[in-house]
Design a protein around this motif. Sequence first.
Motif, PDB file in Angstrom:
ATOM      1  N   HIS A  53     -17.270  -3.693  83.251  1.00 23.65           N
ATOM      2  CA  HIS A  53     -16.289  -3.899  82.569  1.00 23.65           C
ATOM      3  C   HIS A  53     -17.315  -5.695  82.300  1.00 23.65           C
ATOM      4  O   HIS A  53     -18.112  -6.214  83.339  1.00 23.65           O
ATOM      5  CB  HIS A  53     -15.539  -4.829  83.359  1.00 23.65           C
TER       6      HIS A  53
ATOM      7  N   ARG B 236     -14.543 -10.774  84.130  1.00 24.66           N
ATOM      8  CA  ARG B 236     -13.587 -11.577  83.930  1.00 24.66           C
ATOM      9  C   ARG B 236     -13.703 -12.544  82.749  1.00 24.66           C
ATOM     10  O   ARG B 236     -13.999 -13.525  83.140  1.00 24.66           O
ATOM     11  CB  ARG B 236     -12.320 -11.599  85.064  1.00 24.66           C
ATOM     12  N   GLY B 237     -12.680 -12.627  81.686  1.00 22.72           N
ATOM     13  CA  GLY B 237     -13.083 -13.599  80.856  1.00 22.72           C
ATOM     14  C   GLY B 237     -11.214 -12.769  79.686  1.00 22.72           C
ATOM     15  O   GLY B 237     -10.524 -12.364  79.750  1.00 22.72           O
TER      16      GLY B 237
ATOM     17  N   VAL C 189      -9.394 -11.273  76.884  1.00 27.74           N
ATOM     18  CA  VAL C 189      -9.779  -9.539  76.511  1.00 27.74           C
ATOM     19  C   VAL C 189      -8.634  -9.668  75.735  1.00 27.74           C
ATOM     20  O   VAL C 189      -7.128 -10.564  76.122  1.00 27.74           O
ATOM     21  CB  VAL C 189     -10.093  -8.536  77.634  1.00 27.74           C
ATOM     22  N   THR C 190      -8.359  -9.070  74.411  1.00 26.00           N
ATOM     23  CA  THR C 190      -7.431  -8.635  73.992  1.00 26.00           C
ATOM     24  C   THR C 190      -6.472  -7.066  73.874  1.00 26.00           C
ATOM     25  O   THR C 190      -7.458  -6.218  73.754  1.00 26.00           O
ATOM     26  CB  THR C 190      -7.514  -9.425  71.965  1.00 26.00           C
TER      27      THR C 190
ATOM     28  N   THR D 261      -3.701 -11.429  74.148  1.00 25.04           N
ATOM     29  CA  THR D 261      -5.045 -12.175  74.721  1.00 25.04           C
ATOM     30  C   THR D 261      -4.321 -12.704  75.872  1.00 25.04           C
ATOM     31  O   THR D 261      -4.282 -13.488  76.192  1.00 25.04           O
ATOM     32  CB  THR D 261      -5.768 -13.365  73.919  1.00 25.04           C
TER      33      THR D 261
ATOM     34  N   THR E  92      -6.474 -13.488  79.846  1.00 21.14           N
ATOM     35  CA  THR E  92      -7.955 -13.306  81.304  1.00 21.14           C
ATOM     36  C   THR E  92      -7.913 -12.249  81.905  1.00 21.14           C
ATOM     37  O   THR E  92      -6.865 -12.788  83.038  1.00 21.14           O
ATOM     38  CB  THR E  92      -8.210 -14.952  81.992  1.00 21.14           C
ATOM     39  N   ASP E  93      -8.638 -11.197  81.646  1.00 17.61           N
ATOM     40  CA  ASP E  93      -8.494 -10.157  82.784  1.00 17.61           C
ATOM     41  C   ASP E  93     -10.171  -9.607  82.581  1.00 17.61           C
ATOM     42  O   ASP E  93     -10.957  -9.562  82.300  1.00 17.61           O
ATOM     43  CB  ASP E  93      -7.616  -9.313  81.303  1.00 17.61           C
ATOM     44  N   GLU E  94     -10.276  -8.288  82.724  1.00 18.24           N
ATOM     45  CA  GLU E  94     -11.284  -7.424  82.893  1.00 18.24           C
ATOM     46  C   GLU E  94     -11.042  -6.241  81.862  1.00 18.24           C
ATOM     47  O   GLU E  94     -10.205  -5.554  82.223  1.00 18.24           O
ATOM     48  CB  GLU E  94     -11.955  -6.719  83.920  1.00 18.24           C
ATOM     49  N   ALA E  95     -12.017  -5.719  80.642  1.00 23.60           N
ATOM     50  CA  ALA E  95     -11.898  -4.662  79.879  1.00 23.60           C
ATOM     51  C   ALA E  95     -12.507  -4.058  80.893  1.00 23.60           C
ATOM     52  O   ALA E  95     -13.828  -3.301  80.212  1.00 23.60           O
ATOM     53  CB  ALA E  95     -12.321  -5.422  78.428  1.00 23.60           C
TER      54      ALA E  95
ATOM     55  N   SER F 234     -13.051  -6.764  74.923  1.00 25.91           N
ATOM     56  CA  SER F 234     -13.983  -8.629  75.218  1.00 25.91           C
ATOM     57  C   SER F 234     -14.686  -9.581  74.651  1.00 25.91           C
ATOM     58  O   SER F 234     -14.014  -8.943  73.434  1.00 25.91           O
ATOM     59  CB  SER F 234     -14.482  -8.691  76.269  1.00 25.91           C
ATOM     60  N   GLU F 235     -14.361 -10.589  74.240  1.00 26.91           N
ATOM     61  CA  GLU F 235     -14.902 -11.299  72.772  1.00 26.91           C
ATOM     62  C   GLU F 235     -16.194 -10.533  72.711  1.00 26.91           C
ATOM     63  O   GLU F 235     -16.927 -10.695  73.436  1.00 26.91           O
ATOM     64  CB  GLU F 235     -15.132 -12.951  73.092  1.00 26.91           C
TER      65      GLU F 235
END
Length: 232
Positions: free
Chosen positions: A132, A135-136, A138-139, A157, A159-162, A180-181
């Motif tokens: 992943h 962490r930032g 994510v949608t 959206t 803040t998490d881990e994709a 994530s972006e």
Amino acid sequence: MNRAIRNLILTGGIGHPFADAAPALERILAGAGVVSTVTDDVEGGLEALEEGGFDLLTVYALRWRMLGSEKYAPHRERWAFSLSQAGRERLSRFVTGGGGLLGLHTALICFDDWPEWKDLLGGAWVWGRSAHPPRGPVTLAFTTGNHPLTAGLPSFTVTDEAYGDFDLAGDVEPLATVASEGGSAWPALWARDAGRGRVVADTLGHDRASLEHPVHRQILTRAALWACRRPL
């Protein structure tokens, strides 16, 4: 009137604020009539599960063998884990016998020497491949609005881990993807049968803030109710 759902939350592990997030999960589910017991004693929890009275098992933990990188060395004595044969049988019997299973976030990484875990949960982390981004933002985007877990909910959206590049069971039909972006989208939510039981997996949930996002809260409470065949 339906009695309260009794839920066992298995938690604990490194790199995640489980001590803060697991009680938050307990409070969120309580809003849907779910009464939870929270423990980081996985084997002891599964023994209690077998004694009866529980409707739902929630795995919100990071418990695996911690092989490979020496960065795990300081944590192995406390957190390295291999589920016993008796524990595997207890968990499998509970779910396939008609219990509900909710696997959150790091549940994908748990029980790494038990291949059947993927068959129950529907997905599993693959060391050396799965990953992943940091962490930032994510949608989470829903792929269908026809399932009870997702009907009427908007994408969001947080803040998490994709999580990505993990293995999926062949019958998994994702209800949502996460990216994530600028990153690729990967399945992030699914619901399926396992024997006579029901399973929901949700790959989000790094911390309390993610769990408490208003839309994520709705997913979590719906997941618990759906897995236990209760009205949503």
